[in-house]
Design an enzyme around this catalytic site. Structure first.
Site, short mmCIF file in Angstrom:
data_model
loop_
_atom_site.label_atom_id
_atom_site.label_comp_id
_atom_site.label_asym_id
_atom_site.label_seq_id
_atom_site.Cartn_x
_atom_site.Cartn_y
_atom_site.Cartn_z
N LYS A 99 -6.88 -37.67 -25.09
CA LYS A 99 -5.56 -37.59 -24.85
C LYS A 99 -4.67 -36.53 -23.92
O LYS A 99 -5.16 -35.30 -22.66
CB LYS A 99 -4.60 -37.32 -26.34
CG LYS A 99 -3.54 -38.32 -25.79
CD LYS A 99 -2.13 -36.55 -25.64
CE LYS A 99 -0.59 -36.55 -25.99
NZ LYS A 99 -0.07 -36.00 -25.28
N GLY A 104 -4.96 -25.17 -26.91
CA GLY A 104 -2.70 -25.73 -26.51
C GLY A 104 -2.68 -24.13 -27.21
O GLY A 104 -3.01 -23.13 -27.73
N SER A 105 -1.19 -24.67 -27.42
CA SER A 105 -0.44 -23.41 -27.98
C SER A 105 -0.98 -23.38 -29.89
O SER A 105 -1.08 -24.43 -30.38
CB SER A 105 0.96 -24.09 -28.13
OG SER A 105 1.62 -25.61 -28.96
N GLY A 130 0.99 -26.44 -31.53
CA GLY A 130 0.04 -27.93 -31.13
C GLY A 130 -0.63 -27.94 -32.28
O GLY A 130 -1.61 -28.80 -32.71
N GLY A 131 -1.48 -27.32 -31.85
CA GLY A 131 -3.04 -26.21 -32.94
C GLY A 131 -2.56 -26.80 -34.11
O GLY A 131 -3.60 -27.31 -35.26
N GLU A 172 -8.00 -24.39 -30.00
CA GLU A 172 -8.30 -22.96 -29.84
C GLU A 172 -6.90 -22.97 -29.45
O GLU A 172 -6.03 -23.66 -28.72
CB GLU A 172 -8.81 -23.02 -28.50
CG GLU A 172 -8.95 -21.62 -27.73
CD GLU A 172 -9.39 -21.53 -26.49
OE1 GLU A 172 -8.03 -20.62 -25.96
OE2 GLU A 172 -10.45 -22.59 -26.15
N CYS A 181 -5.90 -18.57 -21.19
CA CYS A 181 -5.96 -17.54 -22.96
C CYS A 181 -6.56 -16.23 -22.68
O CYS A 181 -6.14 -16.26 -24.12
CB CYS A 181 -6.74 -19.38 -23.94
SG CYS A 181 -7.98 -19.35 -23.02
N GLU A 201 1.97 -14.09 -28.59
CA GLU A 201 1.48 -14.91 -27.85
C GLU A 201 2.91 -15.24 -26.33
O GLU A 201 3.38 -15.58 -26.88
CB GLU A 201 0.56 -15.45 -27.56
CG GLU A 201 0.09 -16.29 -25.96
CD GLU A 201 -0.79 -17.54 -25.99
OE1 GLU A 201 -2.03 -17.30 -24.51
OE2 GLU A 201 -0.84 -17.95 -27.17
#
Length: 530
Positions: A184, A241-242, A245-246, A265, A302, A394
Site C-alpha cells: 500500500k 508509521g504512527s 495507524g499501527g 513499528e 523514528c 512522541e
C-alpha cells in the site's frame, strides 16, 4: 521514467474508476502531476488472489532464483537514475544527497537478503535422528525448519520513501522468505512509490518470477489498508508509521476469524540519559550532538531523541543552557507533508502549555506554504514529568523534552516509568556505568537497542541490528524491521516426522547439499546428518 498514476497488480497497470489525487510538493507548496488512482476493494482482491496463486510456485523456487530476483530489483532501482531522486526530492523535500544515500541503503538491503538466502542457514534447520532401539519407546526421526508464511501486506513509510517503503526492508525480507508482497503506497510520495514498483516488476519479468509476486495499490485514506489486513489471503503485515495507524491495523488483524501477525513499528521518544561523568567532561559537546540529532532530517526519524534526562546541577545547567541557545538558532526545515507539520505544531503547543514546562523554539521564521517547522526544546523537572504522561509521548519532529532529576532516586523513578521505546542512550564514563548499573538493567526491559556515548539517529543494516522494542514502540518486541533477522517475521516452523529423504526439503536431507548450518542431535554442523 515518469509515473503514470495507476495501480499495479501482478505486473500490470490497471485503471480505477474511483477518485484520484495528486502528489504534493511540500517545498514548493503546490501539487504535481500525474493524478493517482485510488484502488478499490476489487483491486485488493485481485492483488491478493494473484499473490496467493504466485505463492505456491514462488516459495518452491530454489534459493538462488529468489536471490537473483532481489539482486535484480536493486539493479533496476539504480537503473532509474536521477529521475527517481528528483521525484522523491519533489514529493518529500528531503535533500537529494540524503535520498541518494537512502537509495544505496535500499539496494544494499536487497543484496544483503539475497546473500542471506544464498547462504541458507536462516531456515533454522533442526534434525533429531531416529533411535529405533531406544528403551522404553523408540525415538522417531524429527526434522524442523522455517517455511514462508504466505502473502504479506506492506505499508510504505512517509519518512523513508525508499528504504522503508515499496522496496524497503519489509518488502525485501518478505520476498527473501518466499512470500509475495502487496504494497500500500504512502500517499505522501505516490510517484516515487510507483517508480520503484515498476523496477520490481521489471526485475520479476527478467528473472522469471510469477506475476503475482508483487502488486502496488494507491489510496489516500484507510479503506485499502484495512481491506488488505482483513482479507483472508493476507498472512502477515509489515508497517512503519504512527502509533494510531499501527494499532488500528493490529486491532483489525486480531479481530479476524483467523488472526494474523502485524509487525508494526510505531511511536518512540528514544530517551537519552546524561550521567554525571559525561556532563562534567563534555556538557557543551553533548548539547551540540543532541541538537544535531534532534534536528537531523527535521526530526523525522523514528529514532529521534525526543526525551533527554539528567541529574540536575551545574554541569546539567551548562548542557541545558547550551542546548537552548542551539535550538533557538536552529534553522527551520520543510517537513514531509502538511499533515505531519500540523501534528508536530499541535504537539509542541500542547506540551508547552503544561504548567511547569518551559519552551524554547527556533527564532527562525517559517513559511507555512513550504511546510516549514521550527525546532523546539521543552524543559521540566522530574516530578512534573511523572505527573503528565503526555510529556513522555512522541511528538514526531525536531523537538526534545529535557527532564531535570534532583536525585538518583528520581532518575531511577523516571527510567522505571518509561514505556517501550526503540532505543535508549546512555552518555557517561566507565565509572558512571558501574555506579549506575541499575539504569542499564532497567533500560534492557524498556528498549530494543541500547547505545553508549552516541546518538540514536541512524540505524546500521546488519545481522546483529535490532530495530524494535516493547509496546508502544512495536507490536512485537521479539522481532526487528532492520537487519537480516527481519526475515524470520515472514516464516513459520514446520516439523516433519519419519519422512523419507526423497520427499524432505533439501535443507533437511541428510546429505545437506547446500552446506548450511544445522542443529543435528543438539550439535551445530554444516556437514551431513548421517
Amino acid at each position: 521514467m515518469e509515473p503514470h498514476g495507476q495501480n499495479i497488480i501482478a505486473g500490470k497497470a490497471v485503471e480505477a474508476d474511483g477518485e484520484k489525487f495528486p502528489a504534493y510538493a511540500p517545498a514548493e507548496g503546490n501539487y504535481i502531476e500525474p493524478q493517482f488512482e485510488e484502488a478499490s476493494a476489487d483491486h485488493v482482491n485481485q492483488a491478493l488472489t494473484a499473490a496467493e496463486e504466485a505463492f505456491h510456485s514462488y516459495r518452491k523456487l530454489p534459493a538462488e532464483s529468489r536471490a537473483a530476483f532481489l539482486d535484480a530489483i536493486a539493479d533496476e532501482i539504480l537503473a532509474i537514475g536521477d529521475a527517481l531522486i528528483e521525484r522523491a526530492n519533489a514529493e518529500t523535500a528531503l535533500p537529494k544527497e540524503r535520498l541518494t544515500g537512502e537509495r544505496m541503503r535500499t539496494m544494499l538491503q536487497l543484496k544483503l537478503f539475497a546473500a542471506v538466502i544464498r547462504e541458507g542457514s536462516w531456515v533454522d534447520a533442526r534434525i533429531d535422528l531416529a533411535e529405533p532401539d531406544r528403551k522404553s519407546l523408540p525415538k522417531p526421526d524429527i526434522r524442523r525448519m522455517l517455511i514462508p508464511i504466505g502473502p504479506v501486506a506492506v505499508f510504505g513509510a512517509s519518512n523513508f520513501p525508499l528504504a522503508f517503503s515499496v522496496a524497503g526492508g519489509d518488502t525485501a525480507s518478505a520476498l527473501a522468505a518466499g512470500c509475495p508482497v502487496v504494497v500500500k503506497a504512502h500517499p505522501a510520495h505516490p510517484g516515487t512509490s510507483e517508480m520503484v514498483a515498476r523496477a520490481i516488476v521489471a526485475a520479476a519479468e527478467k528473472t522469471g518470477m510469477p506475476a503475482g509476486v508483487f502488486s502496488l495499490l494507491h489510496d489516500r485514506g484507510h479503506e485499502v489498508g484495512l481491506a488488505l489486513v482483513k482479507h483472508t489471503l493476507t498472512k502477515a503485515v509489515g508497517f512503519t508509521g504512527s502509533l494510531r495507524g499501527g494499532r488500528a491495523l493490529f486491532d483489525a488483524a486480531a479481530a479476524r476469524p483467523d488472526p494474523i501477525p502485524v509487525y508494526a513499528e510505531m511511536g518512540s521518544t528514544n530517551p537519552v540519559f546524561l550521567l554525571p561523568g559525561a556532563l562534567r567532561e563534555r556538557a557543551e559537546a553533548l548539547a551540540e550532538g543532541m541538537k544535531t540529532s534532534v534536528t537531523m532530517g527535521v526530526g523525522q526519524f523514528c529514532t529521534n531523541p525526543g526525551l533527554t534526562i539528567g541529574l540536575g546541577g551545574e554541569d546539567f545547567s551548562r548542557f541545558t543552557e547550551k542546548l537552548s541557545a542551539l535550538i533557538a538558532d536552529a534553522p527551520s526545515g520543510t517537513m514531509l507533508y502538511p499533515g505531519i507539520l500540523t501534528a508536530y505544531e499541535q504537539g509542541v503547543k500542547t506540551l508547552g502549555e503544561i504548567e511547569g514546562v518551559q519552551k524554547v523554539q527556533s527564532n527562525h521564521t517559517t513559511e507555512l506554504s513550504r511546510t516549514e517547522a521550527r525546532a523546539a526544546m521543552l524543559s521540566t523537572d522530574a516530578a512534573n514529568f511523572l505527573q503528565h504522561h503526555q510529556l513522555s509521548e512522541e511528538v514526531f519532529g525536531p523537538s526534545t523534552v529535557v527532564v531535570n532529576c534532583s536525585s538518583k532516586d528520581e532518575l531511577e523513578t523516571v527510567a522505571s516509568n518509561l514505556e517501550g521505546h526503540l532505543t535508549a542512550t546512555i552518555h557517561g564514563t566507565e565509572e558512571d556505568l558501574i555506579e549506575f548499573a541499575w539504569l542499564v538493567s532497567i533500560l534492557e526491559n524498556k528498549v530494543g537497542r541500547l547505545l553508549f556515548n552516541g546518538f540514536p539517529t541512524g540505524v546500521e543494516v546488519c545481522a546483529s541490528m535490532h530495530h524494535g522494542g516493547p509496546y508502544p514502540a512495536t507490536t512485537d518486541s521479539r522481532t526487528t524491521s532492520v537487519g537480516t533477522a527481519a526475515i524470520s517475521r515472514f516464516a513459520r516452523p514446520v516439523c516433519y516426522q519419519n519422512f523419507p529423504q526423497s520427499v524432505l526439503p533439501v535443507e533437511l536431507q541428510n546429505e545437506n547439499p547446500r552446506g548450511i548450518w544445522r542443529l543435528v542431535d543438539n550439535q551445530f554442523t554444516n556437514g551431513s546428518a548421517d
